[in-house]
Scaffold this active site. Structure first.
Site, PDB file in Angstrom:
ATOM      1  N   LEU A  36      74.612  54.478 -61.907  1.00  0.00           N
ATOM      2  CA  LEU A  36      73.859  55.777 -61.328  1.00  0.00           C
ATOM      3  C   LEU A  36      72.750  56.035 -61.853  1.00  0.00           C
ATOM      4  O   LEU A  36      72.716  56.165 -63.228  1.00  0.00           O
ATOM      5  CB  LEU A  36      75.097  56.787 -61.104  1.00  0.00           C
ATOM      6  CG  LEU A  36      74.646  58.133 -60.751  1.00  0.00           C
ATOM      7  CD1 LEU A  36      75.839  58.890 -59.993  1.00  0.00           C
ATOM      8  CD2 LEU A  36      74.179  58.972 -61.853  1.00  0.00           C
ATOM      9  N   ASN A  37      71.684  56.489 -61.295  1.00  0.00           N
ATOM     10  CA  ASN A  37      70.435  57.188 -61.994  1.00  0.00           C
ATOM     11  C   ASN A  37      70.149  58.412 -61.195  1.00  0.00           C
ATOM     12  O   ASN A  37      71.295  59.251 -60.757  1.00  0.00           O
ATOM     13  CB  ASN A  37      69.516  56.332 -62.376  1.00  0.00           C
ATOM     14  CG  ASN A  37      68.737  55.550 -61.591  1.00  0.00           C
ATOM     15  OD1 ASN A  37      69.154  54.718 -60.958  1.00  0.00           O
ATOM     16  ND2 ASN A  37      67.407  55.444 -61.637  1.00  0.00           N
ATOM     17  N   ASP A  38      68.976  58.420 -60.775  1.00  0.00           N
ATOM     18  CA  ASP A  38      68.614  59.981 -60.239  1.00  0.00           C
ATOM     19  C   ASP A  38      69.033  60.442 -59.109  1.00  0.00           C
ATOM     20  O   ASP A  38      69.590  59.841 -58.335  1.00  0.00           O
ATOM     21  CB  ASP A  38      66.914  59.624 -59.872  1.00  0.00           C
ATOM     22  CG  ASP A  38      66.144  58.576 -60.905  1.00  0.00           C
ATOM     23  OD1 ASP A  38      66.572  58.552 -62.067  1.00  0.00           O
ATOM     24  OD2 ASP A  38      65.114  58.551 -60.499  1.00  0.00           O
ATOM     25  N   GLN A  54      70.561  57.265 -57.059  1.00  0.00           N
ATOM     26  CA  GLN A  54      70.174  55.855 -57.264  1.00  0.00           C
ATOM     27  C   GLN A  54      71.471  55.105 -57.712  1.00  0.00           C
ATOM     28  O   GLN A  54      71.994  55.539 -58.588  1.00  0.00           O
ATOM     29  CB  GLN A  54      69.211  55.971 -58.353  1.00  0.00           C
ATOM     30  CG  GLN A  54      67.802  56.485 -57.928  1.00  0.00           C
ATOM     31  CD  GLN A  54      66.842  55.694 -57.003  1.00  0.00           C
ATOM     32  OE1 GLN A  54      66.391  54.585 -57.639  1.00  0.00           O
ATOM     33  NE2 GLN A  54      66.836  55.615 -55.765  1.00  0.00           N
ATOM     34  N   SER A  98      63.610  56.322 -56.036  1.00  0.00           N
ATOM     35  CA  SER A  98      63.732  57.792 -55.723  1.00  0.00           C
ATOM     36  C   SER A  98      62.903  58.119 -54.783  1.00  0.00           C
ATOM     37  O   SER A  98      61.708  57.798 -54.270  1.00  0.00           O
ATOM     38  CB  SER A  98      63.674  58.417 -56.990  1.00  0.00           C
ATOM     39  OG  SER A  98      64.765  58.239 -57.876  1.00  0.00           O
ATOM     40  N   ARG A 156      55.252  55.852 -57.880  1.00  0.00           N
ATOM     41  CA  ARG A 156      56.258  55.899 -57.018  1.00  0.00           C
ATOM     42  C   ARG A 156      56.876  57.311 -57.282  1.00  0.00           C
ATOM     43  O   ARG A 156      56.480  58.282 -58.072  1.00  0.00           O
ATOM     44  CB  ARG A 156      57.279  55.145 -57.798  1.00  0.00           C
ATOM     45  CG  ARG A 156      57.676  55.382 -59.321  1.00  0.00           C
ATOM     46  CD  ARG A 156      58.668  54.434 -59.558  1.00  0.00           C
ATOM     47  NE  ARG A 156      59.012  54.540 -61.307  1.00  0.00           N
ATOM     48  CZ  ARG A 156      58.396  53.835 -62.014  1.00  0.00           C
ATOM     49  NH1 ARG A 156      57.689  52.886 -61.808  1.00  0.00           N
ATOM     50  NH2 ARG A 156      58.600  53.927 -63.457  1.00  0.00           N
ATOM     51  N   ASP A 157      57.910  57.650 -56.517  1.00  0.00           N
ATOM     52  CA  ASP A 157      58.658  58.993 -56.552  1.00  0.00           C
ATOM     53  C   ASP A 157      58.056  60.101 -55.704  1.00  0.00           C
ATOM     54  O   ASP A 157      56.511  59.998 -55.807  1.00  0.00           O
ATOM     55  CB  ASP A 157      59.095  59.521 -57.968  1.00  0.00           C
ATOM     56  CG  ASP A 157      59.820  58.342 -58.542  1.00  0.00           C
ATOM     57  OD1 ASP A 157      60.390  57.552 -58.062  1.00  0.00           O
ATOM     58  OD2 ASP A 157      59.519  58.412 -60.017  1.00  0.00           O
ATOM     59  N   GLU A 220      57.088  60.455 -63.816  1.00  0.00           N
ATOM     60  CA  GLU A 220      58.331  60.215 -62.779  1.00  0.00           C
ATOM     61  C   GLU A 220      58.918  61.436 -62.050  1.00  0.00           C
ATOM     62  O   GLU A 220      58.787  62.280 -62.513  1.00  0.00           O
ATOM     63  CB  GLU A 220      59.379  59.292 -63.430  1.00  0.00           C
ATOM     64  CG  GLU A 220      58.845  57.956 -64.019  1.00  0.00           C
ATOM     65  CD  GLU A 220      60.159  56.933 -64.215  1.00  0.00           C
ATOM     66  OE1 GLU A 220      60.077  55.886 -63.896  1.00  0.00           O
ATOM     67  OE2 GLU A 220      60.901  57.480 -65.398  1.00  0.00           O
TER      68      GLU A 220
HETATM   69  N1  DQQ Z   1      64.108  56.015 -61.523  1.00  0.00           N
HETATM   70  C1  DQQ Z   1      63.858  55.488 -60.044  1.00  0.00           C
HETATM   71  C2  DQQ Z   1      62.373  55.741 -59.890  1.00  0.00           C
HETATM   72  C3  DQQ Z   1      62.222  56.554 -60.824  1.00  0.00           C
HETATM   73  C4  DQQ Z   1      63.119  56.386 -62.048  1.00  0.00           C
HETATM   74  C5  DQQ Z   1      64.210  54.058 -59.878  1.00  0.00           C
HETATM   75  C6  DQQ Z   1      63.393  57.607 -62.867  1.00  0.00           C
HETATM   76  O1  DQQ Z   1      62.098  55.898 -58.475  1.00  0.00           O
HETATM   77  O2  DQQ Z   1      60.806  56.724 -61.242  1.00  0.00           O
HETATM   78  O3  DQQ Z   1      65.596  54.086 -60.139  1.00  0.00           O
HETATM   79  O4  DQQ Z   1      64.723  57.465 -63.692  1.00  0.00           O
END
Ligand code: DQQ
Length: 497
Positions: A36-38, A54, A98, A156-157, A220
């Site tokens: 797991l991330n964002d 994520q 993200s 991105r993002d 980010e």
């Molecule tokens: N994690 C995402 C990106 C973001 C980064 C990819 C930040 O979109 O820039 O998993 O943790």
């Protein structure tokens, strides 16, 4: 075909391994196993909070990222919903990175970064009214490339909002040789985007890359919001996570004013004194008008240890963000978290002296401390401590006038030599009466501390089962302390989803 919820997508073996790990939090949101991330796509719809995130169901590594999806009525008990986005042939073949969720009239719409090869481009997906089923736009990516003629470090993002009769969005990026940035775009329909220009550009030559407020070479997860409305509105806040060449440094924010096509900053602030342990945050305004913030608590143990544990990454508790009189922001756990207080363990006034006093014990704790320090006075709180002190995580506060230095000393947090023990420190406000309101949430390896509304988030991995004690010591200090044992939140699935 309806996608599966996260728990059905991970292997039973991986889920069982994750469930056995003593470092796994019990009242923070985590993926059932895997990575797991964002936080992504935060929204409240018909009273229910939706948290997308994520997620890699296959292994606790950042690879082929999906959008996990969970829903809650109280911000602490979450139910799994089917995975919202899965990488598929095309521009998000290597990951659905993200993004955010907005309502295009009645149509829920996700704007996210599709990853293909080693680059990311903006993509769109539309959802069913209940936000469960998502259809990717055939015309993805909706922006074919970063702005022409600009040498970008990454792209991105998304932060997307409606302004008058157009949509606007920020895309996180960096201009090589200059610094991180957020590119501003405009669209009538969320599909055809016109590049407006950089909203603000940082200066990566300002400060050292190791400094806790270095703005990085790429921003980010840019997120812009204003707290409050009309005359009561605070400054505009532009949050970003400073990144450089694959290294996730820390979240920062500019306070200032967004006007026209530019953001005029007045000050740069650290969003969380824990740095990378509260990374890639995203905020939302809920139906009651609160600004809520979630972030990703990265691991502080080696990748190999996470792989063995079967899971990686913790979602922060929901935070309420408010404006402070000096133009910065304050954060506190959403009051909904209090519902998890299962048992009051302690409620007393303590006069601190050099001899540490054992006040309570546990690895699922919520501690509220009103600490009164004389000018020059100091206090130490030992957490996750064994009686012999062989393992202990130390929080220290030393007051100088109307501020105090809050520091986290993890040098003895774990007997495992492989885990991160780097120190953290920063300044927190002190009330006119010399008091600091502290809130400490301990959830196995997850630690969230709020001192006068300034957070410090970290991870700790004590090895001993008796590393549970909480001890207080200090000079010229007294404290009113209350502590609760916190209930776990379990994991629920939508039947038949
Ligand atoms: N994690 C995402 C990106 C973001 C980064 C990819 C930040 O979109 O820039 O998993 O943790």
């Amino acid at each position: 075909m309806t996608a599966l919820p996260a728990l059905e997508l991970v292997s039973a073996e991986l889920a069982a391994r994750a469930a056995r790990d003593p470092h796994r939090p019990a009242f923070h949101f985590t993926a059932p196993a895997g990575w797991l991330n964002d936080p992504n796509g935060l929204t409240q719809r018909d009273g229910e909070y939706h948290l997308f995130y994520q997620f890699n169901p296959d292994a606790p590594v950042h690879h082929r990222i999906h959008w996990g999806h969970a829903v809650s009525t109280d911000l602490v008990h979450w139910r799994d919903l089917p995975i919202a986005l899965t990488p598929s042939a095309g521009p998000d073949e290597d990951g659905c990175w993200s993004g955010v969720l907005v309502y295009d009239g009645e149509v829920p719409t996700i704007v996210y970064s599709g990853r293909h090869g080693d680059r990311e481009l903006p993509c769109v997906a539309t959802g069913s009214a209940d936000l469960v089923e998502w259809t990717k736009e055939p015309a993805n990516p909706v922006i074919a490339a970063p702005p022409a003629g600009v040498d970008v470090t990454a792209f991105r993002d998304h932060c997307v909002w409606r302004e008058g009769d157009v949509w606007r969005q920020l895309i996180g990026s960096g201009i090589r040789g200059q610094g991180g940035t957020a590119f501003l775009y405009e669209s009538p329909d969320l599909r055809a985007w016109t590049y407006v220009g950089p909203l603000l550009v940082g200066d990566s030559s300002d400060g050292e890359p190791g400094a806790p407020d270095w703005t990085g070479t790429m921003w980010e997860c840019v997120d812009m919001f204003r707290i409050g409305d009309g005359d009561a509105a605070g400054p505009d806040i532009l949050v970003f996570s400073a990144w450089d060449d694959g290294v996730t440094h820390h979240p920062l924010y500019w306070s200032g004013r967004y006007e026209g096509d530019r953001f005029t900053p007045s000050a740069l602030h650290r969003l969380d004194l824990g740095g990378r342990y509260f990374y890639a945050p995203q905020s939302m305004r809920d139906e009651s008008g609160r600004r809520l913030l979630f972030g990703w608590l990265q691991e502080g143990r080696p990748d190999s240890a996470a792989v063995e544990a079967g899971w990686s990454g913790v979602m922060s508790l929901p935070r309420v963000v408010t404006a402070a009189p000096d133009g910065s922001i304050r954060q506190s756990p959403a009051p909904e978290v209090d519902a998890l207080r299962a048992e009051l363990l302690l409620d007393k006034a303590v006069v601190l002296d050099e001899e540490p006093e054992h006040i309570t014990a546990g690895n699922q704790l919520d501690i509220e401390l009103r600490l009164v320090l004389a000018d020059g006075g100091a206090a130490t709180i030992a957490l996750r401590a064994t009686d012999d002190g062989a393992e202990q995580t130390l929080l220290r506060l030393r007051r100088t006038g109307r501020t105090a230095e809050l520091s986290l000393d993890r040098s003895r947090a774990s007997l495992d030599p492989a885990v991160d023990t780097d120190a953290r420190a920063g300044s927190v406000p002190v009330g006119a009466d010399g008091a600091i309101d502290l809130r400490i949430l301990i959830d196995h390896s997850a630690l969230e501390v709020f001192a006068g509304g300034v957070p410090l988030t970290a991870r700790v991995y004590p090895t001993r089962r008796d590393a549970l004690g909480v001890w207080l010591s200090g000079d010229a200090a007294r404290a009113d302390v209350r502590a609760w044992a916190m209930a776990g939140v379990g994991r629920q699935q939508v039947p038949g989803a």
